[in-house]
Motif scaffolding. Structure first.
Motif, PDB file in Angstrom:
ATOM      1  N   THR A  72      36.395  18.034  47.616  1.00 36.83           N
ATOM      2  CA  THR A  72      35.883  19.389  47.420  1.00 36.83           C
ATOM      3  C   THR A  72      37.027  20.309  47.015  1.00 36.83           C
ATOM      4  OG1 THR A  72      34.162  19.053  49.089  1.00 36.83           O
ATOM      5  CG2 THR A  72      34.651  21.319  48.435  1.00 36.83           C
ATOM      6  N   ILE A  73      36.877  20.950  45.870  1.00 42.17           N
ATOM      7  CA  ILE A  73      37.860  21.932  45.418  1.00 42.17           C
ATOM      8  C   ILE A  73      37.378  23.319  45.834  1.00 42.17           C
ATOM      9  CG2 ILE A  73      36.782  22.185  43.137  1.00 42.17           C
ATOM     10  CD1 ILE A  73      39.603  22.545  41.959  1.00 42.17           C
ATOM     11  N   SER A  74      38.320  24.147  46.273  1.00 40.85           N
ATOM     12  CA  SER A  74      37.980  25.516  46.661  1.00 40.85           C
ATOM     13  C   SER A  74      39.199  26.401  46.448  1.00 40.85           C
ATOM     14  CB  SER A  74      37.517  25.570  48.124  1.00 40.85           C
ATOM     15  OG  SER A  74      38.553  25.157  48.997  1.00 40.85           O
ATOM     16  N   ARG A  75      39.001  27.690  46.580  1.00 40.82           N
ATOM     17  CA  ARG A  75      40.108  28.615  46.393  1.00 40.82           C
ATOM     18  C   ARG A  75      39.903  29.840  47.267  1.00 40.82           C
ATOM     19  NH1 ARG A  75      40.193  29.876  40.283  1.00 40.82           N
ATOM     20  NH2 ARG A  75      41.761  31.443  40.897  1.00 40.82           N
ATOM     21  N   ASP A  76      41.023  30.448  47.622  1.00 37.62           N
ATOM     22  CA  ASP A  76      41.025  31.705  48.358  1.00 37.62           C
ATOM     23  C   ASP A  76      41.830  32.691  47.514  1.00 37.62           C
ATOM     24  OD1 ASP A  76      41.466  33.878  50.035  1.00 37.62           O
ATOM     25  OD2 ASP A  76      41.591  32.634  51.829  1.00 37.62           O
ATOM     26  N   ASN A  77      41.138  33.524  46.780  1.00 35.46           N
ATOM     27  CA  ASN A  77      41.839  34.438  45.871  1.00 35.46           C
ATOM     28  C   ASN A  77      42.663  35.476  46.626  1.00 35.46           C
ATOM     29  OD1 ASN A  77      40.936  33.099  43.619  1.00 35.46           O
ATOM     30  ND2 ASN A  77      39.298  34.556  43.147  1.00 35.46           N
ATOM     31  N   ALA A  78      42.258  35.813  47.823  1.00 36.87           N
ATOM     32  CA  ALA A  78      43.030  36.767  48.622  1.00 36.87           C
ATOM     33  C   ALA A  78      44.383  36.185  49.027  1.00 36.87           C
ATOM     34  CB  ALA A  78      42.250  37.168  49.858  1.00 36.87           C
ATOM     35  N   LEU A 102      42.094  14.407  35.165  1.00 37.55           N
ATOM     36  CA  LEU A 102      41.500  15.541  35.848  1.00 37.55           C
ATOM     37  C   LEU A 102      40.695  15.058  37.046  1.00 37.55           C
ATOM     38  CD1 LEU A 102      40.794  18.599  35.897  1.00 37.55           C
ATOM     39  CD2 LEU A 102      38.847  18.043  34.433  1.00 37.55           C
ATOM     40  N   VAL A 103      40.935  15.666  38.188  1.00 35.82           N
ATOM     41  CA  VAL A 103      40.207  15.331  39.404  1.00 35.82           C
ATOM     42  C   VAL A 103      39.072  16.334  39.633  1.00 35.82           C
ATOM     43  CG1 VAL A 103      40.371  15.125  41.914  1.00 35.82           C
ATOM     44  CG2 VAL A 103      42.216  14.241  40.459  1.00 35.82           C
ATOM     45  N   ALA A 104      39.406  17.630  39.547  1.00 38.54           N
ATOM     46  CA  ALA A 104      38.406  18.670  39.796  1.00 38.54           C
ATOM     47  C   ALA A 104      38.903  19.978  39.213  1.00 38.54           C
ATOM     48  CB  ALA A 104      38.156  18.831  41.295  1.00 38.54           C
ATOM     49  N   ASP A 105      37.958  20.848  38.865  1.00 39.50           N
ATOM     50  CA  ASP A 105      38.330  22.175  38.396  1.00 39.50           C
ATOM     51  C   ASP A 105      37.390  23.213  38.986  1.00 39.50           C
ATOM     52  OD1 ASP A 105      37.019  21.046  35.335  1.00 39.50           O
ATOM     53  OD2 ASP A 105      36.033  22.576  36.555  1.00 39.50           O
ATOM     54  N   ILE A 106      37.854  24.461  38.955  1.00 39.37           N
ATOM     55  CA  ILE A 106      37.093  25.555  39.548  1.00 39.37           C
ATOM     56  C   ILE A 106      37.342  26.810  38.723  1.00 39.37           C
ATOM     57  CG2 ILE A 106      38.988  26.114  41.155  1.00 39.37           C
ATOM     58  CD1 ILE A 106      36.796  26.790  43.242  1.00 39.37           C
ATOM     59  N   THR A 107      36.286  27.589  38.536  1.00 33.60           N
ATOM     60  CA  THR A 107      36.419  28.822  37.768  1.00 33.60           C
ATOM     61  C   THR A 107      37.185  29.878  38.568  1.00 33.60           C
ATOM     62  OG1 THR A 107      34.248  29.514  38.592  1.00 33.60           O
ATOM     63  CG2 THR A 107      34.327  28.430  36.436  1.00 33.60           C
ATOM     64  N   ALA A 108      37.553  30.954  37.883  1.00 35.44           N
ATOM     65  CA  ALA A 108      38.360  31.999  38.514  1.00 35.44           C
ATOM     66  C   ALA A 108      37.671  32.589  39.748  1.00 35.44           C
ATOM     67  CB  ALA A 108      38.669  33.097  37.509  1.00 35.44           C
ATOM     68  N   SER A 109      36.371  32.762  39.672  1.00 33.59           N
ATOM     69  CA  SER A 109      35.627  33.346  40.792  1.00 33.59           C
ATOM     70  C   SER A 109      35.320  32.327  41.877  1.00 33.59           C
ATOM     71  CB  SER A 109      34.297  33.926  40.284  1.00 33.59           C
ATOM     72  OG  SER A 109      33.446  32.886  39.838  1.00 33.59           O
ATOM     73  N   GLY A 110      35.448  31.063  41.538  1.00 34.48           N
ATOM     74  CA  GLY A 110      35.074  30.005  42.476  1.00 34.48           C
ATOM     75  C   GLY A 110      33.600  29.662  42.418  1.00 34.48           C
ATOM     76  N   GLY A 111      32.882  30.276  41.485  1.00 32.66           N
ATOM     77  CA  GLY A 111      31.448  30.077  41.434  1.00 32.66           C
ATOM     78  C   GLY A 111      30.989  28.782  40.809  1.00 32.66           C
ATOM     79  N   SER A 112      31.888  28.110  40.121  1.00 35.07           N
ATOM     80  CA  SER A 112      31.516  26.854  39.462  1.00 35.07           C
ATOM     81  C   SER A 112      32.633  25.835  39.617  1.00 35.07           C
ATOM     82  CB  SER A 112      31.245  27.100  37.979  1.00 35.07           C
ATOM     83  OG  SER A 112      30.873  25.901  37.325  1.00 35.07           O
ATOM     84  N   THR A 113      32.241  24.604  39.919  1.00 33.44           N
ATOM     85  CA  THR A 113      33.203  23.515  40.088  1.00 33.44           C
ATOM     86  C   THR A 113      32.726  22.277  39.334  1.00 33.44           C
ATOM     87  OG1 THR A 113      32.099  22.765  42.106  1.00 33.44           O
ATOM     88  CG2 THR A 113      33.925  24.318  42.368  1.00 33.44           C
TER      89      THR A 113
END
Length: 119
Positions: free
Chosen positions: A69-75, A47-58
């Motif tokens: 840095t892990i990030s996500r764009d749900n849109a 595992l390198v990195a994880d992120i919650t569904a909302s992106g609020g926790s990594t």
């Protein structure tokens, strides 16, 4: 059918940067926790990195803290991994993983993208 497609891998010199993307389809991306894993020859996938569904926790593996840095764009149903100050030991195949809470919980993997860091 759920599909995760990684992109952005390649060959880079030590100290350089890459940005990986993982485009998801066929799933409700915004409710899925997401992760990046990597695998090097002779080693288990880690595992390198994880992120919650909302992106609020990594969370990050100790080896990459402060550099990735892990990030996500749900849109856009897309997961990212910004990798800076790359080291030769970061070389490997990087996979994204999606954990859906639906249908009792399902896990999906992408096909992987190769990252090679030269010294």
């Amino acid at each position: 059918q759920v599909q995760l497609v990684e992109s952005g891998g390649g060959l880079v010199q030590a100290g350089g940067s890459l940005r990986l993307s993982c485009a998801a389809s066929g799933t409700i991306f915004s409710i899925n926790a997401m992760c990046w894993y990597r695998q090097t020859p002779g080693k288990q996938r880690e595992l390198v990195a994880d992120i919650t569904a909302s992106g609020g926790s990594t969370n990050y593996a100790d080896a990459v803290k402060g550099r990735f840095t892990i990030s996500r764009d749900n849109a856009k149903s897309t997961l990212y991994l910004q990798m800076n100050s790359l080291k030769p030991e970061d070389t490997g195949v990087y996979y994204c993983k999606s954990d859906s809470p639906l249908n009792g919980g399902r896990t999906y993997w992408g096909q992987g993208t190769q990252v090679t860091v030269s010294s």
